[in-house]
Enzyme design. Sequence first.
Site, PDB file in Angstrom:
ATOM      1  N   HIS A  76      -7.589 -89.954   5.448  1.00 41.14           N
ATOM      2  CA  HIS A  76      -8.575 -91.190   5.487  1.00 41.14           C
ATOM      3  C   HIS A  76      -8.307 -92.085   6.893  1.00 41.14           C
ATOM      4  CE1 HIS A  76     -10.574 -89.233   1.990  1.00 41.14           C
ATOM      5  NE2 HIS A  76      -9.832 -89.953   0.987  1.00 41.14           N
ATOM      6  N   ASP A 122      -7.269 -81.286  -0.783  1.00 41.84           N
ATOM      7  CA  ASP A 122      -7.572 -82.465  -1.317  1.00 41.84           C
ATOM      8  C   ASP A 122      -8.632 -82.452  -1.857  1.00 41.84           C
ATOM      9  OD1 ASP A 122      -6.274 -85.715  -1.577  1.00 41.84           O
ATOM     10  OD2 ASP A 122      -8.114 -85.560  -1.487  1.00 41.84           O
ATOM     11  N   HIS A 141     -11.202 -85.029  -2.257  1.00 47.95           N
ATOM     12  CA  HIS A 141     -11.649 -85.698  -0.891  1.00 47.95           C
ATOM     13  C   HIS A 141     -11.841 -85.007   0.355  1.00 47.95           C
ATOM     14  CE1 HIS A 141     -10.806 -88.396  -3.775  1.00 47.95           C
ATOM     15  NE2 HIS A 141     -12.271 -88.973  -4.036  1.00 47.95           N
ATOM     16  N   ASP A 168      -5.524 -84.159  -6.270  1.00 51.40           N
ATOM     17  CA  ASP A 168      -6.676 -84.419  -7.298  1.00 51.40           C
ATOM     18  C   ASP A 168      -8.047 -83.661  -8.000  1.00 51.40           C
ATOM     19  OD1 ASP A 168      -7.247 -85.491  -4.609  1.00 51.40           O
ATOM     20  OD2 ASP A 168      -8.017 -87.085  -4.311  1.00 51.40           O
TER      21      ASP A 168
HETATM   22 ZN   LIG Z   1      -8.191 -87.090  -2.324  1.00 51.23          ZN
END
Ligand SMILES: [Zn+2]
Length: 346
Positions: free
Chosen positions: A158, A193, A195, A282
Amino acid sequence: MHAYFSADQLRHHGQTFMVAGEARPIPEVPERAEILTTAVKRLGLDLRTPDDFGMGPIAAIHAPEYLKFLQTIHAEWKAVGGSDLVVPGIHPFDRLGPYPRSPAGKAGFHMGDTSCPISATTWQSAYASAQTAIAATRQVRDGNARSAYALCRPPGHHASRDIAGGFCYLNNSAIAAQELRAKYDRVAILDVDLHHGNGTQHIFYARDDVMTLSIHADPRDFYPFFWGHAEERGRDAGLGFNHNYPLSLGSGDDAFLAALDRALAMIDHFSADAVVIALGLDASSDDPFGGLAVTPGGFAKIGEKIGGINLPTVLVQEGGYVSNTLAENLFQFISAFHATTAGSPK
Ligand SMILES: [Zn+2]
């Protein structure tokens, strides 16, 4: 296969972040790394402490003022009466003005949200996490191994060139890809991931030498909200070199594996010479974020399919939070990846 990890990566602990209007514990805790280490040991991987490769590979991705900020903001913040954690309270709505002078201004300028607090030890951990990624990458790049695993923590995907966010400070996967570029003409970063890897996408968005691909929960309903849509395909020279595969919340193995097939076909079409896997775990059905529902058997299939493309591969740990199956998911992924690639030439 070798794995890399430094004990300095355990020193950062961000405490709390804002969710739904209240302060909640940050799940990106040192215990994650300790749990993942148990899987590394069960796999029988040789766990090594990375050498210190210095700032050069990090500065190849991140802006000088941002790197200075990460190293100095905590002391600046404390000197003007700030608490023990740097957390932004205001953000610029554009970046047309001069570089901010005050610690509060700098924090808002370089931090995208409240989930990446900076303590006195954050830089040490972020720096060590990046060195772990570099060590694994050089093992592959220098021809000593076909693949390597970097147990990076804090994670990185991120973080953009000059903005921290989502528990991330230095973009370990981007640093790894840039390191691979010293040897390979075309590098792909495949982010699995939960996200969207918005920082990674942003860093390479106008480039055609590093293809970025991300499979994740649909950002219309999930962090990071503003990026990760299928329509984002790159710009300028990079147009057509960014690919997003958003999945409906709650999607399980079948939907994830179907998206993975499409992403791997794109990597093949790109004729990638090497690949970085931004290995978040995740998307697990047991992960506290609860966005997707990949099973341990699903992670084995993901590892098998990624191993099947048979490219020099750096596995960079991203997210994946404390649950009953966190270690099992890593074990399943790497076992299947390793079984598929065993016997491949270096
Ligand atoms: Zn994540």
